[in-house]
Scaffold this active site. Structure first.
Site, PDB file in Angstrom:
ATOM      1  N   SER A  94       0.831  -1.194   0.000  1.00 16.49           N
ATOM      2  CA  SER A  94       0.000   0.000   0.000  1.00 16.49           C
ATOM      3  C   SER A  94       0.873   1.254   0.000  1.00 16.49           C
ATOM      4  O   SER A  94       1.799   1.375   0.792  1.00 16.49           O
ATOM      5  CB  SER A  94      -0.902   0.006   1.241  1.00 16.49           C
ATOM      6  N   GLY A  95       0.572   2.177  -0.914  1.00 11.66           N
ATOM      7  CA  GLY A  95       1.331   3.422  -0.999  1.00 11.66           C
ATOM      8  C   GLY A  95       2.491   3.366  -1.962  1.00 11.66           C
ATOM      9  O   GLY A  95       3.218   4.340  -2.131  1.00 11.66           O
ATOM     10  N   THR A 132      -2.019   1.698  -8.033  1.00 11.98           N
ATOM     11  CA  THR A 132      -3.221   2.213  -8.702  1.00 11.98           C
ATOM     12  C   THR A 132      -2.857   3.235  -9.766  1.00 11.98           C
ATOM     13  O   THR A 132      -3.416   3.232 -10.871  1.00 11.98           O
ATOM     14  CB  THR A 132      -4.187   2.828  -7.665  1.00 11.98           C
ATOM     15  N   ASN A 137      -1.064   5.666   2.800  1.00 14.38           N
ATOM     16  CA  ASN A 137      -1.426   6.146   1.468  1.00 14.38           C
ATOM     17  C   ASN A 137      -2.753   6.893   1.534  1.00 14.38           C
ATOM     18  O   ASN A 137      -3.712   6.406   2.123  1.00 14.38           O
ATOM     19  CB  ASN A 137      -1.543   4.928   0.532  1.00 14.38           C
ATOM     20  N   SER A 153      -5.500   4.741  -0.998  1.00 14.86           N
ATOM     21  CA  SER A 153      -5.142   3.325  -1.012  1.00 14.86           C
ATOM     22  C   SER A 153      -6.293   2.475  -1.542  1.00 14.86           C
ATOM     23  O   SER A 153      -7.427   2.588  -1.080  1.00 14.86           O
ATOM     24  CB  SER A 153      -4.777   2.874   0.401  1.00 14.86           C
ATOM     25  N   SER A 154      -6.005   1.596  -2.512  1.00 13.48           N
ATOM     26  CA  SER A 154      -7.014   0.664  -3.018  1.00 13.48           C
ATOM     27  C   SER A 154      -7.215  -0.422  -1.973  1.00 13.48           C
ATOM     28  O   SER A 154      -6.270  -1.108  -1.602  1.00 13.48           O
ATOM     29  CB  SER A 154      -6.550   0.029  -4.331  1.00 13.48           C
ATOM     30  N   GLY A 179       0.311  -6.351  -2.430  1.00  9.39           N
ATOM     31  CA  GLY A 179       1.572  -7.072  -2.326  1.00  9.39           C
ATOM     32  C   GLY A 179       1.658  -7.848  -1.021  1.00  9.39           C
ATOM     33  O   GLY A 179       0.748  -7.835  -0.193  1.00  9.39           O
ATOM     34  N   GLU A 212       2.252  -8.937   2.644  1.00  8.25           N
ATOM     35  CA  GLU A 212       2.044  -8.138   3.855  1.00  8.25           C
ATOM     36  C   GLU A 212       2.509  -8.897   5.085  1.00  8.25           C
ATOM     37  O   GLU A 212       2.279 -10.097   5.222  1.00  8.25           O
ATOM     38  CB  GLU A 212       0.560  -7.792   4.040  1.00  8.25           C
TER      39      GLU A 212
END
Length: 851
Positions: free
Chosen positions: A156-157, A161, A205, A208-209, A431, A433
């Protein structure tokens, strides 16, 4: 001596040092000097006696393509990325895949002029870029008539996206539309809709998606866009009811609150985001630089463009507003096992009005549940805590179904009206985690990444094999990490998911009994499975990227993912036509639902399957657990990816503070390991990682050849020279168009070349310095002669002037003296004549008188 190496460092991960003394076999210590000038002794591992990795020559640092590096290892990759990112402000680098580092800054490298510059170009002809990957996919689709996939991954971040969005923009720009319906605009318009309902602010983020998505962009025979289809995976539902500190709920809720004053939204009875329980928990309702009211306008415009009418839009907003009001419903405890909602409770009244359901029914079933046995049915009151959990479960269930309904309608709007010839898929997925506390969500995410990493390794392995076969060089099997054992541990018969599903079917199944079954089945039998020393409610899996410890608590509840059926029946009886539509095909619903307590875990996700479900499986699908559905959707995704030619984009987050162009080595190397880039490099390095065309080799190493070595045939010339320079023929191979080198050989050639150039430089310097000194002497001599000439001329002129002046003085003196003498003479003569005249006159008169 003087060789440069990399040594481990706790702060910078790797530090550069120079060898002060030659290494001899058997030495236990290396004498090194760090770049800052500090000397140290580096102790070798007594067991492995492994030497520190060598540093690449400076000529190779900052390369566009990491495979061009002579020494291909972790410190070399990290240093090359850092140099490009910090010194050159370049965020993209090739390494079989495209590595993209988030700059946390808007860069002017995505305009239409840049798209046109990359259009039609071969990959490698221009600087690395997401557009280069998109162009390669587009070109291969047209050339090979094979479907393509662009797989974007990262934590994330990291910028997944944005990368996926730019890839889609590239296809929309270069391909155009096959009809007048502006399909490419509709494809791009799906982004703001999906971002509003599926993205949220997190501590990592601002956008973030919170779900994974795979978008298939369809093309006709002339390779123009004709439509698209979207699949979504693992939506984070728990965010609807819980947000951690400094985080937000989904953007759409804040867009609604920011637009509450609009006339059409008056009936929704909205207010400030701080008023609603579901939007105020994070304490951060505003994102810097983002105008939620303006974003709402963009969302509504995108909905209109995709054919979602104003009435349907208002229906969506009505349901979303109802979820916010539902979050404000409060319960009063009667005793430890029962509770009630205050009479005429305003939030529930508003919720029921918006949803078109009876207040009494909803109030009753929020505080009660139905239990059925073989003979009887009981209505049992529930405690305040269970009522709150049930309320949150209902909110999540409504939101998840609304999310799926919107995805379904977006797909209908993007559906191709003509036959699709081929497609390019863009996968934007989470990704690997690992956190301090890892639960079911991280387990699913890391399982997905194991599958993707296996597919990735096989693809890279295949690319290597194809390259060797194409160049007709001997192919030897490359040993690479196969994570099939880890995948088997998770998904095989009697694997973790199997045992979890089995436990969910047990009447008295619990997380503790499931943990014990895991220990009994896998502990000491599978090398990838471990039990923590101090816990009986956790297990450790050795993933490809790292070891991860998972807490068993909550696994069963999240895997069952249930909601009270009576509450759903109340909603299905709604007079508001859109609401029953969300639940009318519950069995075909793309997502199961959850009753996970909002206070326990801040992250609960639900797997989402393709919009089109098979008709015959409807009733069975609903009964499947979250893990089972996620496994099925993952297998479907892998089948799709394996049927396409994949292109990979690995997004890296350079720091945790969103600072522009700031590189944290520790965080970067964690992600490089986690996303498989280093494993890719290891696979590449195991074969012949460095490759040069014959012309490139000739141009680079021409200095090592004598004139008689240069033949008309470039290939033969290179062969003759290499056989003299590198005696071990296993260190290189000659292909049809390229020379393949083992790791380290290019650095060796660079050293020979550098030594030759250094010797030539010294000779050139000697000759140049002699020539410069001679030139300087000649100039000085010429200048001295010139000065002498001018001085002597000046002196001669001065002497001649002196002579002329002396002569003139004498002449003047002569004439002056002559004049003076003449004047004196004339005076004397005149006086004499006058005297004579007087005297003669006197004498004459005297004589006359005498006569």
């Amino acid at each position: 001596q003087y060789a440069r190496v990399w040594i481990p460092d706790p702060e910078e991960v790797w530090k550069s040092a120079e060898l002060l003394k030659d290494y001899k076999p058997g030495d236990k210590v290396l004498q090194l000097r760090l770049e800052e000038g500090k000397d140290l002794e580096y102790c070798l591992d007594p067991k492995t006696k492994e030497l520190p990795p060598l540093r690449n020559p400076d000529i190779l640092v900052g390369e566009n393509d990491l495979t061009a590096l002579s020494y291909l290892h972790e410190p070399a990759v990290l240093h090359n990325l850092k140099v490009r990112f910090i010194d050159s402000k370049l965020i993209y680098t090739y390494c079989i895949v495209l590595v993209a580092i988030n700059p946390y800054e808007q860069l002017p490298i995505y305009g239409e002029d840049i798209i046109n510059a990359y259009s039609g170009q071969n990959m490698g002809d221009m600087d690395p870029h997401i557009f280069a990957v998109a162009e390669e996919a587009y070109k291969q689709m047209a050339r090979d008539e094979r479907n393509q996939s662009i797989i974007v991954s990262g934590e994330s971040g990291a910028g997944k996206t944005v990368s996926a969005k730019y890839a889609m923009r590239y296809f929309a720009t270069v391909s155009g539309s096959a009809s007048e319906a502006n399909v490419e605009e509709k494809v791009l318009a799906s982004n703001p809709i999906m971002e509003s309902i599926g993205n949220a602010k997190t501590t990592r983020n601002d956008n973030s998606s919170r779900f994974g998505k795979y978008i298939e962009i369809g093309f006709d025979k002339r390779y123009r866009i004709i439509g698209a289809n979207m699949r979504t995976y693992l939506l984070e539902k728990s965010r609807v009811v819980f947000q951690a500190e400094e985080e937000r709920n989904y953007h759409i809720f804040y867009q609604l609150c920011a637009s509450a004053a609009l006339p059409e939204f008056k009936t929704l009875r909205l207010g400030n985001a701080d008023y609603f329980h579901y939007t105020k928990q994070g304490g951060s309702p505003v994102i810097d630089g983002v105008d939620d009211a303006k974003e709402m306008v963009n969302t509504r415009q995108a909905c209109t463009l995709l054919g979602i009418t104003d009435s349907y839009q208002m229906g969506i907003f009505r349901i979303l507003a109802g979820i916010l009001h539902l979050g404000n419903v409060e319960f009063a405890s009667r005793d430890s096992d029962s509770c009630a909602i205050p009479p005429k409770h305003e939030p529930l009244t508003i919720f029921c009005d918006l949803m078109g359901v009876e207040y009494e029914e909803m109030a009753h079933w929020l505080c009660h549940r139905k239990l059925s046995t073989a003979t009887e049915t009981y209505i049992k009151p529930i405690s305040k805590l269970h009522a709150i959990n049930a309320r949150d479960a209902l909110a999540k269930h409504i939101y998840a179904n609304l999310f799926n309904w919107i995805v379904d309608h977006v797909n209908k709007a993007l559906h191709a009206t003509v036959k699709q010839h081929s497609f390019i898929g863009v996968l934007d997925i989470y990704g690997f985690e690992t956190f301090e506390i890892n639960s079911f969500e991280q387990f699913c995410i890391n399982y997905a990444n194991e599958k993707l990493q296996q597919q990735f390794n096989m693809h890279v392995f295949k690319l290597e094999q194809e390259e060797y076969m194409k160049e007709q060089i001997p192919w030897t099997l490359i040993d690479f990490y196969d994570n099939q054992p880890c995948i088997n541990l998770i998904e095989a018969k009697m694997g973790i998911l199997d045992l979890l599903d089995e436990e969910c079917k047990m009447p008295k199944g619990s997380d503790d009994t499931w943990a014990q079954k895991l220990y009994n089945t896998h502990l000491n039998k599978c090398a990838l499975f471990e039990k923590p020393r101090l816990s009986n409610k956790a297990f450790i899996i050795k993933h490809f990227a790292d070891k991860v410890e998972y807490q068993c608590e909550g696994f069963l509840e999240k895997n069952k993912d249930t909601v009270y059926e009576e509450q759903i029946k109340v909603l299905k009886s709604s007079k508001f036509k859109l609401l029953p539509e969300l639940f009318q095909d519950e069995e075909k619903a793309i997502s199961p639902t959850s009753a996970t307590p909002s206070g326990r875990v801040p992250l609960t996700r639900t797997p989402v399957k393709p919009a089109k479900a098979r008709p015959g499986q409807a009733s069975k699908e609903h009964k499947k657990t979250v893990g089972h559905q996620f496994r099925n959707s993952l297998h479907l995704l892998m089948e799709t990816l394996n049927a396409t030619t994949p292109h990979y984009v690995r997004c890296i987050k350079p720091n945790d503070f969103k600072f522009p162009f700031t590189f944290d080595e520790k965080r970067a190397v964690q992600q490089l390991r986690a996303c498989g880039v280093l494993e890719t490099i290891r696979i590449s390095a195991a074969g012949f990682p460095s490759r040069w065309t014959y012309q490139e080799f000739f141009s680079r190493y021409r200095v090592l050849m004598k004139q008689r070595d240069v033949l008309g045939d470039r290939k033969q010339t290179c062969k003759n020279v290499l056989e003299k320079l590198i005696l071990d023929k296993d260190k290189y191979q000659f292909g049809k168009t390229k020379i393949f080198f083992r790791a380290g050989q290019v650095a060796y050639l660079e050293k020979i070349r550098a030594d030759k150039l250094r010797a030539a430089c010294i000779r050139i310097q000697k000759t140049i310095r002699g020539w410069l000194m001679r030139k300087k002497y000649v100039r000085m001599r010429k200048a001295a002669i010139t000065i002498q000439r001018y001085v002597r001329g000046y002196q001669a002129r001065c002497y001649a002037n002196f002579l002329r002046r002396t002569r003139a003085a004498i002449t003047i003196q002569k004439f002056q003296r002559m004049y003076v003498v003449r004047k004196r003479y004339q005076c004397m003569r005149a006086a004499t004549i006058a005297l004579q005249a007087l005297l003669r006159g006197y004498m004459a008169r005297n004589k006359y008188q005498m006569v």
